[in-house]
Enzyme design. Structure first.
Site, short mmCIF file in Angstrom:
data_model
loop_
_atom_site.label_atom_id
_atom_site.label_comp_id
_atom_site.label_asym_id
_atom_site.label_seq_id
_atom_site.Cartn_x
_atom_site.Cartn_y
_atom_site.Cartn_z
N SER A 79 0.51 -0.71 0.30
CA SER A 79 -0.04 0.33 0.27
C SER A 79 1.10 1.26 0.54
CB SER A 79 -0.95 -0.10 1.29
OG SER A 79 -1.87 -1.24 0.73
N1 SAH Z 1 -0.50 -5.12 3.65
C1 SAH Z 1 0.33 -5.56 3.05
C2 SAH Z 1 -0.36 -4.83 1.82
C3 SAH Z 1 -1.54 -6.18 0.86
S1 SAH Z 1 -2.01 -6.07 -0.36
C4 SAH Z 1 1.94 -5.07 2.79
O1 SAH Z 1 2.03 -4.16 3.87
O2 SAH Z 1 2.54 -5.08 1.25
C5 SAH Z 1 -3.35 -7.20 -0.14
C6 SAH Z 1 -3.04 -8.41 0.19
O3 SAH Z 1 -3.91 -9.41 0.26
C7 SAH Z 1 -2.11 -9.80 -1.46
O4 SAH Z 1 -0.92 -10.12 -1.24
C8 SAH Z 1 -3.68 -10.50 -1.40
O5 SAH Z 1 -3.05 -11.80 -1.85
C9 SAH Z 1 -3.70 -11.14 0.40
N2 SAH Z 1 -5.48 -11.82 -0.05
C10 SAH Z 1 -6.32 -11.49 -0.56
N3 SAH Z 1 -7.36 -12.22 -0.84
C11 SAH Z 1 -7.14 -12.45 0.87
C12 SAH Z 1 -7.80 -13.50 1.02
N4 SAH Z 1 -8.34 -13.76 1.30
N5 SAH Z 1 -7.28 -14.12 2.24
C13 SAH Z 1 -5.75 -13.60 3.09
N6 SAH Z 1 -5.44 -12.62 2.15
C14 SAH Z 1 -6.00 -12.14 0.95
#
Ligand code: SAH
Length: 232
Positions: A79
């Site tokens: 993000s």
């Molecule tokens: N917090 C992260 C950014 C996240 S991007 C950071 O600091 O880098 C969103 C993430 O959510 C992605 O890696 C994606 O694979 C994950 N995601 C999507 N659906 C999900 C689910 N149902 N359960 C867990 N993770 C999920």
């Protein structure tokens, strides 16, 4: 000619690293986060001292501190710094909380939470990202973060209730299990929607009553459902 040679050598040595990252992190916090009104000192301090570039693939590390989300592979992103600062400050952590994060991604958000609470439990659905972020966090010495490969829609059964929950991928609606696993008095910060998304702060009141407050429009990657069951 000598100068050119020196510059080429210096660039070569620096590739894959980030020079003066502390200065860049400080400027990032001041110009992108504090300037937009997020002013919780503890959160800003942690972000000044967290090496964001360590969570980003080597070829994109020079861009680690810019005012933007960045690709981290597997069609996912880390993000934008402002959003990390905003969401973290909305949790209003005091230091003793057990926090659940959904969407570990690079591990950066979990690293920012780590010094602000007691423990961070973080779930990532893409196995390779879960493995990579776990390794990054261990290498950097974070010892109160637990990374699990799994489906965030289920929360983390067995570890509930959580004092605070942060979701960093957007579901179309609030996942009921996450609200169930939140303590009374706890805060859940979550982007909800599909093309149009809003960042919500949800508080669980006495008797399980939900208090919802919309903060700003946002754009996150979707929170997906697993293609096949994920074994425990
Ligand atoms: N917090 C992260 C950014 C996240 S991007 C950071 O600091 O880098 C969103 C993430 O959510 C992605 O890696 C994606 O694979 C994950 N995601 C999507 N659906 C999900 C689910 N149902 N359960 C867990 N993770 C999920």
């Amino acid at each position: 000619m000598n100068i050119l040679f020196f510059v080429l050598c210096a660039n070569f040595q620096l590739s894959g690293q980030v020079d003066n990252w502390e200065q860049k992190a400080k400027a990032m916090v001041d110009n992108q986060i504090l300037a937009r009104g997020v002013n919780e000192a503890k959160v800003l301090d942690v972000m000044r001292n967290t090496p964001r570039h360590e969570f980003i693939p080597a070829e994109r590390q020079p861009y680690a501190y810019i005012d933007s989300p960045l690709a981290i592979g597997f069609e996912q992103t880390i993000s934008q710094p402002y959003i990390v600062g905003l969401m973290t400050s909305l949790l209003k952590l005091k230091g003793n909380e057990k926090v659940l994060e959904i969407g570990t991604g690079s591990g950066y958000q979990a690293a920012v939470l780590s010094p602000l609470c007691k423990e961070v439990f973080t779930i990532e659905i893409v196995k390779k990202l879960a493995v990579r972020s776990k390794a990054t966090l261990a290498r950097l010495g974070y010892d109160n973060i637990y990374v699990k490969w799994g489906d965030g829609y289920q929360g983390w059964p067995g570890e509930e209730p959580f004092d605070a929950i942060i979701v960093t991928a957007a579901p179309p609606a609030l996942p009921p299990k996450l609200f169930e696993q939140l303590k009374v008095g706890g805060r859940l910060v979550i982007p909800v929607g599909s093309i149009w998304q809003e960042l919500w702060v949800i508080t669980k009141l006495q008797g399980g009553i939900m208090d919802k407050e919309s903060v700003i429009p946002v754009r996150f990657v979707p929170m997906v459902h697993p293609e096949k069951p994920i074994p425990e």
